[in-house]
Motif scaffolding. Structure first.
Motif, mmCIF file in Angstrom:
data_model
loop_
_atom_site.group_PDB
_atom_site.id
_atom_site.type_symbol
_atom_site.label_atom_id
_atom_site.label_comp_id
_atom_site.label_asym_id
_atom_site.label_seq_id
_atom_site.Cartn_x
_atom_site.Cartn_y
_atom_site.Cartn_z
ATOM 1 N N LYS A 1 0.826 -1.206 0.000
ATOM 2 C CA LYS A 1 0.000 0.000 0.000
ATOM 3 C C LYS A 1 0.861 1.257 0.000
ATOM 4 C CE LYS A 1 -3.603 -2.295 2.722
ATOM 5 N NZ LYS A 1 -4.345 -2.283 4.011
ATOM 6 N N GLU A 2 0.231 2.371 -0.367
ATOM 7 C CA GLU A 2 0.913 3.656 -0.231
ATOM 8 C C GLU A 2 1.264 3.898 1.242
ATOM 9 O OE1 GLU A 2 -0.957 7.074 -1.830
ATOM 10 O OE2 GLU A 2 -0.737 6.442 -3.928
ATOM 11 N N GLY A 3 2.443 4.517 1.447
ATOM 12 C CA GLY A 3 2.868 4.841 2.797
ATOM 13 C C GLY A 3 3.608 3.737 3.517
ATOM 14 N N ARG A 4 3.818 2.600 2.863
ATOM 15 C CA ARG A 4 4.479 1.464 3.507
ATOM 16 C C ARG A 4 5.963 1.389 3.164
ATOM 17 N NH1 ARG A 4 3.657 -0.825 7.548
ATOM 18 N NH2 ARG A 4 4.418 -2.841 6.770
ATOM 19 N N GLY A 5 6.501 2.420 2.508
ATOM 20 C CA GLY A 5 7.878 2.352 2.029
ATOM 21 C C GLY A 5 8.924 2.310 3.123
ATOM 22 N N ILE A 6 8.805 3.181 4.130
ATOM 23 C CA ILE A 6 9.835 3.260 5.164
ATOM 24 C C ILE A 6 9.926 1.971 5.984
ATOM 25 C CG2 ILE A 6 10.571 4.454 7.259
ATOM 26 C CD1 ILE A 6 11.203 5.930 4.661
ATOM 27 N N PRO A 7 8.819 1.368 6.433
ATOM 28 C CA PRO A 7 8.955 0.077 7.118
ATOM 29 C C PRO A 7 9.650 -0.979 6.271
ATOM 30 C CG PRO A 7 6.782 0.990 7.521
ATOM 31 C CD PRO A 7 7.427 1.871 6.489
ATOM 32 N N MET A 8 9.345 -0.998 4.964
ATOM 33 C CA MET A 8 10.022 -1.953 4.083
ATOM 34 C C MET A 8 11.507 -1.635 3.973
ATOM 35 S SD MET A 8 7.590 -2.920 0.860
ATOM 36 C CE MET A 8 6.478 -1.544 0.763
ATOM 37 N N ALA A 9 11.817 -0.344 3.901
ATOM 38 C CA ALA A 9 13.222 0.062 3.791
ATOM 39 C C ALA A 9 14.000 -0.342 5.031
ATOM 40 C CB ALA A 9 13.316 1.563 3.562
ATOM 41 N N LEU A 10 13.426 -0.104 6.211
ATOM 42 C CA LEU A 10 14.109 -0.449 7.451
ATOM 43 C C LEU A 10 14.267 -1.957 7.589
ATOM 44 C CD1 LEU A 10 12.400 2.084 9.892
ATOM 45 C CD2 LEU A 10 14.642 2.266 8.787
ATOM 46 N N GLU A 11 13.270 -2.692 7.147
ATOM 47 C CA GLU A 11 13.345 -4.153 7.182
ATOM 48 C C GLU A 11 14.480 -4.654 6.305
ATOM 49 O OE1 GLU A 11 10.339 -6.931 5.089
ATOM 50 O OE2 GLU A 11 9.503 -6.601 7.090
ATOM 51 N N ALA A 12 14.569 -4.094 5.102
ATOM 52 C CA ALA A 12 15.647 -4.491 4.194
ATOM 53 C C ALA A 12 17.009 -4.058 4.727
ATOM 54 C CB ALA A 12 15.408 -3.898 2.808
ATOM 55 N N LEU A 13 17.046 -2.894 5.401
ATOM 56 C CA LEU A 13 18.317 -2.413 5.946
ATOM 57 C C LEU A 13 18.851 -3.342 7.030
ATOM 58 C CD1 LEU A 13 17.859 1.456 6.162
ATOM 59 C CD2 LEU A 13 19.527 0.226 4.775
ATOM 60 N N ASP A 14 17.976 -3.872 7.874
ATOM 61 C CA ASP A 14 18.432 -4.799 8.910
ATOM 62 C C ASP A 14 19.125 -6.006 8.287
ATOM 63 O OD1 ASP A 14 17.698 -3.378 11.153
ATOM 64 O OD2 ASP A 14 15.735 -4.342 11.348
ATOM 65 N N THR A 15 18.500 -6.560 7.253
ATOM 66 C CA THR A 15 19.106 -7.702 6.568
ATOM 67 C C THR A 15 20.364 -7.276 5.821
ATOM 68 O OG1 THR A 15 16.941 -8.759 6.318
ATOM 69 C CG2 THR A 15 18.693 -9.504 4.846
ATOM 70 N N GLY A 16 20.315 -6.095 5.199
ATOM 71 C CA GLY A 16 21.486 -5.599 4.487
ATOM 72 C C GLY A 16 22.673 -5.381 5.401
ATOM 73 N N ARG A 17 22.410 -4.939 6.623
ATOM 74 C CA ARG A 17 23.508 -4.742 7.576
ATOM 75 C C ARG A 17 24.199 -6.060 7.904
ATOM 76 N NH1 ARG A 17 20.010 -0.259 10.996
ATOM 77 N NH2 ARG A 17 20.671 1.505 9.694
ATOM 78 N N LEU A 18 23.429 -7.119 8.001
ATOM 79 C CA LEU A 18 24.039 -8.428 8.240
ATOM 80 C C LEU A 18 24.921 -8.832 7.064
ATOM 81 C CD1 LEU A 18 21.187 -10.541 9.881
ATOM 82 C CD2 LEU A 18 23.079 -9.352 10.970
ATOM 83 N N CYS A 19 24.465 -8.573 5.856
ATOM 84 C CA CYS A 19 25.251 -8.928 4.669
ATOM 85 C C CYS A 19 26.533 -8.097 4.585
ATOM 86 C CB CYS A 19 24.423 -8.757 3.411
ATOM 87 S SG CYS A 19 23.115 -9.984 3.208
ATOM 88 N N ILE A 20 26.453 -6.816 4.919
ATOM 89 C CA ILE A 20 27.658 -5.988 4.935
ATOM 90 C C ILE A 20 28.612 -6.474 6.015
ATOM 91 C CG2 ILE A 20 28.552 -3.673 5.435
ATOM 92 C CD1 ILE A 20 27.389 -4.007 2.627
ATOM 93 N N ALA A 21 28.073 -6.874 7.173
ATOM 94 C CA ALA A 21 28.915 -7.427 8.238
ATOM 95 C C ALA A 21 29.621 -8.691 7.756
ATOM 96 C CB ALA A 21 28.070 -7.719 9.474
ATOM 97 N N ALA A 22 28.907 -9.537 7.029
ATOM 98 C CA ALA A 22 29.511 -10.758 6.505
ATOM 99 C C ALA A 22 30.576 -10.439 5.466
ATOM 100 C CB ALA A 22 28.435 -11.655 5.903
ATOM 101 N N THR A 23 30.317 -9.458 4.617
ATOM 102 C CA THR A 23 31.319 -9.032 3.634
ATOM 103 C C THR A 23 32.574 -8.532 4.330
ATOM 104 O OG1 THR A 23 29.588 -8.415 2.051
ATOM 105 C CG2 THR A 23 31.769 -7.460 1.714
ATOM 106 N N ALA A 24 32.386 -7.734 5.367
ATOM 107 C CA ALA A 24 33.522 -7.206 6.129
ATOM 108 C C ALA A 24 34.319 -8.335 6.766
ATOM 109 C CB ALA A 24 33.031 -6.236 7.201
ATOM 110 N N THR A 25 33.632 -9.332 7.291
ATOM 111 C CA THR A 25 34.315 -10.475 7.888
ATOM 112 C C THR A 25 35.126 -11.213 6.836
ATOM 113 O OG1 THR A 25 32.518 -10.693 9.498
ATOM 114 C CG2 THR A 25 33.994 -12.570 9.248
ATOM 115 N N GLY A 26 34.563 -11.338 5.633
ATOM 116 C CA GLY A 26 35.299 -11.982 4.547
ATOM 117 C C GLY A 26 36.555 -11.219 4.160
ATOM 118 N N ILE A 27 36.460 -9.897 4.061
ATOM 119 C CA ILE A 27 37.638 -9.081 3.752
ATOM 120 C C ILE A 27 38.681 -9.230 4.849
ATOM 121 C CG2 ILE A 27 38.481 -6.719 3.514
ATOM 122 C CD1 ILE A 27 35.878 -6.002 2.133
#
Length: 382
Positions: free
Chosen positions: A228-254
């Protein structure tokens, strides 16, 4: 040397062995030259699609592997140790698929998700703007409803795959109601009026294209709005939480790659008639690097296991991102120090690892923002 992993079962062990083999054969040999020449490895993502790596988190009905986050993060780490540009690109692609996967209709998922997960379509995630970074609620890009369409105008900034993506997940303002007035759209990469600016000239991750993306009277069918309209920010924050884990994993790999480089050099380099790794000062430095990498990996896996069990994990994702990226910066800096003068040259990859680690302290929310997230969670704790 491969990371010492405790995996759930033999199937997972086979998956990680396959990923490690792809990294050894296809990624690691090409990374240095591609980074030196700022070449984006689009064909590598097609290969990852064919190997089933792009589709790991998704259900089998969409061509996915339905693997646990505990496992997919270790896949990201392996890729990050071989070529950080590809790991960051994989993270970006997963973030771009996330709103459709979790919040799209069955018809939307059936139409677009299989090709996204198969490597045919590469995604970009459009949240940040020139004047709106961490404050996502202040977005200015607008999507105005006109009949059965939306007309989009605005500028997005710091977009990984900007100008070359096949689709963009766009967060745009549909009302003036602050953070409640942002909606999510799936935009085709060839939409008239969409254009990527000249790529940013970056310190590291030079194989990864980053640019501004402009939307000038881009017409979108209303069926490309996710939820629905207006649901963008919750979706963005949800994706950011998962994205932070992936960046953490990338950093661990480096960090693991930098540690391996340093240990290999310290074993081969002789001074005063013996390998420098035999000197206590060097051994202690390497030991601290090893402990840091192991600690970063543990924080990533703790957050992932919480996510897999359906438990709150936002604080743990912030901790993982903070710890892993700060660790990567320290370990890569120490790796350059272990190598001495040659560590400052491009003869060895240590200097590249150091440059790549820096940006991970900024991506997916700066580490100052992670501290803010953690601090707020402590303030709210009973």
């Amino acid at each position: 040397m491969p990371a010492d992993r405790l995996l759930p079962d033999s199937t997972t062990e086979d998956l990680l062995a396959m990923v490690r083999d792809v990294c050894r054969r296809e990624l690691a040999p090409r990374a240095a030259a591609a980074e030196a020449n700022s070449e984006f490895p689009r064909e590598i993502f097609r290969l990852l699609g064919k190997q089933g790596i792009l589709s790991l988190p998704y259900e089998e009905e969409y061509g996915g592997g339905a693997v646990l986050d505990e496992v997919s993060l270790q896949v990201v780490e392996e890729i990050g140790s071989a070529w950080a540009t590809v790991a960051v690109g994989l993270t970006t692609h997963w973030a771009s698929c996330h709103p459709l996967w979790k919040h799209g209709t069955d018809a939307q998922r059936g139409r677009w998700l299989p090709e996204m997960t198969g490597g045919g379509l590469l995604g970009a995630y459009c949240l940040s703007e020139p004047e709106a970074g961490s404050d996502a609620g202040s977005l200015r890009t607008r999507a105005v409803r006109v009949g059965e369409e939306y007309v989009v105008n605005g500028m997005k900034a710091w977009i990984t795959h900007g100008g070359i993506a096949d689709f963009y997940v766009l967060m745009a303002r549909t009302s003036a109601d602050g953070s409640h007035g942002v909606s999510c759209f799936l935009v085709p990469g060839d939409a008239p009026g969409l254009s990527g600016a000249t790529p940013e000239s970056k310190m590291g991750l030079t194989g990864s294209r980053t640019s501004q993306v402009r939307f000038e009277n881009v017409h979108l069918d209303a069926g490309r709005r996710i939820d629905k309209e207006g649901r963008g920010i919750p979706m963005a924050l949800e994706a950011l939480d998962t994205g932070r884990l992936c960046i953490a994993a990338t950093a661990t790999g480096i960090a693991q790659a930098a540690l391996d480089c340093a240990v290999g050099y310290a074993r081969e380099r002789h001074q005063f008639g013996r390998p420098v790794i035999d000197f206590q000062g060097m051994a202690f430095l390497l030991a601290d690097m090893e402990a840091g990498v192991a600690g970063a990996r543990a924080t990533c896996l703790d957050a992932a296991r919480r996510k897999d069990r359906g438990l709150p994990f936002s604080k743990q994702a912030a901790i993982a991102k903070l710890v892993a990226t700060d660790t990567a910066m320290k370990v890569t800096t120490d790796a350059v120090q272990v190598l001495g003068g040659v560590g400052y040259t491009k003869e060895f990859p240590a200097e590249r690892y150091m440059r790549e680690a820096k940006v991970l302290q900024i991506l997916e929310g700066t580490n100052q923002i992670q501290r803010l997230v953690i601090g707020r969670s402590l303030a709210k704790a009973a």
